[in-house]
Design a protein around this motif. Structure first.
Motif, PDB file in Angstrom:
ATOM      1  N   MET A   1       0.830  -1.208   0.000  1.00 15.88           N
ATOM      2  CA  MET A   1       0.000   0.000   0.000  1.00 15.88           C
ATOM      3  C   MET A   1       0.863   1.257   0.000  1.00 15.88           C
ATOM      4  O   MET A   1       2.024   1.229   0.359  1.00 15.88           O
ATOM      5  N   THR A   2       0.281   2.352  -0.383  1.00 18.72           N
ATOM      6  CA  THR A   2       1.024   3.602  -0.429  1.00 18.72           C
ATOM      7  C   THR A   2       1.453   4.075   0.956  1.00 18.72           C
ATOM      8  O   THR A   2       0.814   3.775   1.953  1.00 18.72           O
ATOM      9  N   ASN A 117      -3.905  -3.577  -5.829  1.00 19.70           N
ATOM     10  CA  ASN A 117      -3.035  -4.410  -4.988  1.00 19.70           C
ATOM     11  C   ASN A 117      -3.762  -5.626  -4.421  1.00 19.70           C
ATOM     12  O   ASN A 117      -3.176  -6.699  -4.272  1.00 19.70           O
ATOM     13  N   HIS A 118      -5.033  -5.453  -4.110  1.00 17.04           N
ATOM     14  CA  HIS A 118      -5.819  -6.514  -3.496  1.00 17.04           C
ATOM     15  C   HIS A 118      -6.427  -7.476  -4.521  1.00 17.04           C
ATOM     16  O   HIS A 118      -7.201  -8.351  -4.163  1.00 17.04           O
ATOM     17  N   GLY A 119      -6.077  -7.295  -5.778  1.00 16.97           N
ATOM     18  CA  GLY A 119      -6.502  -8.244  -6.808  1.00 16.97           C
ATOM     19  C   GLY A 119      -7.933  -8.090  -7.272  1.00 16.97           C
ATOM     20  O   GLY A 119      -8.528  -9.042  -7.784  1.00 16.97           O
ATOM     21  N   GLN A 126      -8.030 -10.719 -17.392  1.00 15.92           N
ATOM     22  CA  GLN A 126      -7.020 -11.339 -16.544  1.00 15.92           C
ATOM     23  C   GLN A 126      -6.756 -10.477 -15.309  1.00 15.92           C
ATOM     24  O   GLN A 126      -6.563  -9.264 -15.427  1.00 15.92           O
ATOM     25  N   LYS A 127      -6.736 -11.108 -14.137  1.00 16.65           N
ATOM     26  CA  LYS A 127      -6.472 -10.361 -12.907  1.00 16.65           C
ATOM     27  C   LYS A 127      -5.072  -9.760 -12.947  1.00 16.65           C
ATOM     28  O   LYS A 127      -4.104 -10.415 -13.306  1.00 16.65           O
ATOM     29  N   VAL A 128      -4.977  -8.483 -12.571  1.00 19.09           N
ATOM     30  CA  VAL A 128      -3.694  -7.794 -12.484  1.00 19.09           C
ATOM     31  C   VAL A 128      -3.636  -7.103 -11.119  1.00 19.09           C
ATOM     32  O   VAL A 128      -4.544  -6.360 -10.766  1.00 19.09           O
TER      33      VAL A 128
END
Length: 203
Positions: A1-2, A117-119, A126-128
Motif C-alpha cells: 500500500m502507499t 493491490n488486493h486483486g 485477466q487479474k492484475v
C-alpha cells in the motif's frame, strides 16, 4: 500500500493547493502549510525550488510514486520522440491505478492503488495486481465481480465530484482505454508543469 494513506493531504497543505480537487481537502479551510512553522511568510522561491515543487506535486498526485520509479518514467519519456513533458504525463496516465481512478471505480488514486493491490481489477479478463501495470490503447479494465459491493466502489459510482475523461470510455465498472492523452486532456484540478519536471531532471 502507499506510504501516504494516513497523511495524504499534507501534500495539499505543503503545495498550498487542492491537488486532487477534493471537497475534504484541508486547504479549503487552512491555506497555510503543515507543522508549527506552516504560517510563516514564504520568500521568493529559486528556480531549483520551483522545479522541485513541480516534481513533488506531479509525483504526489499519482499516490506518491517512489523517486526511483518516477525517474525511470522520466528517462522513458526522454527516450521517446516528441515533447518529454507530454510523454511523461502520457506514461503516468497509462498506469493501471491511474486508469482505475480516471474511470471512477474508486474515489481517490490512493484507493485505486489499494484496489489493484488486493486483486480486484482485471485487464482484458485477466487479474492484475500491479498498480504500475501499463495499460495499452484498446485494453479493457474492469472491477472483478467480487469487489462490486465494496463501499468505496459504490461511493465512487454515485459521486458527482468528477467526470470520466474522453480518452476513457466507461460503462459502469468496465472501461476501455481509448488513447494516450495529451497534457491538456488530463483533468488535473490544479496546474501541472511537467516542463519544470523535465528541467529538474535535466540539471
Amino acid at each position: 500500500m502507499t506510504k501516504r494513506v494516513s497523511a495524504k493531504y499534507k501534500l495539499d497543505r505543503r503545495m498550498g493547493e487542492n491537488v486532487w480537487g477534493r471537497a475534504k481537502s484541508p486547504i479549503n479551510k487552512r491555506e497555510y502549510g503543515p507543522g508549527e512553522h506552516g504560517q510563516r511568510r514564504k520568500g521568493k522561491m529559486s528556480d531549483f525550488g520551483t522545479q522541485l515543487r513541480a516534481k513533488q506535486k506531479l509525483k504526489g498526485y499519482y499516490a506518491n510514486i517512489s523517486e526511483k520509479k518516477f525517474r525511470k518514467y522520466y528517462q522513458e519519456a526522454d527516450r521517446r520522440k516528441g515533447d518529454t513533458g507530454e510523454n511523461l504525463v502520457g506514461i503516468l496516465e497509462q498506469r493501471l491505478d491511474a486508469v482505475v481512478y480516471r474511470a471512477k471505480f474508486v474515489p481517490t488514486v490512493f484507493a485505486a492503488r489499494q484496489l489493484v493491490n488486493h486483486g480486484h481489477v482485471a485487464v482484458n479478463g485477466q487479474k492484475v495486481d500491479v498498480p504500475s501495470f501499463v495499460v495499452r490503447e484498446g485494453d479493457v479494465v474492469e472491477v472483478r465481480r467480487k469487489a462490486h459491493e465494496i463501499p468505496m466502489v459504490i461511493q465512487a459510482q454515485q459521486s458527482n465530484e468528477r467526470d470520466v475523461p474522453e480518452y476513457i470510455q466507461a460503462d459502469g465498472l468496465k472501461a476501455t482505454f481509448l488513447r494516450v492523452p495529451s497534457l491538456d486532456e488530463v483533468p488535473y484540478p490544479v496546474r501541472m508543469e511537467p516542463n519544470l519536471v523535465v528541467e529538474f531532471y535535466s540539471r
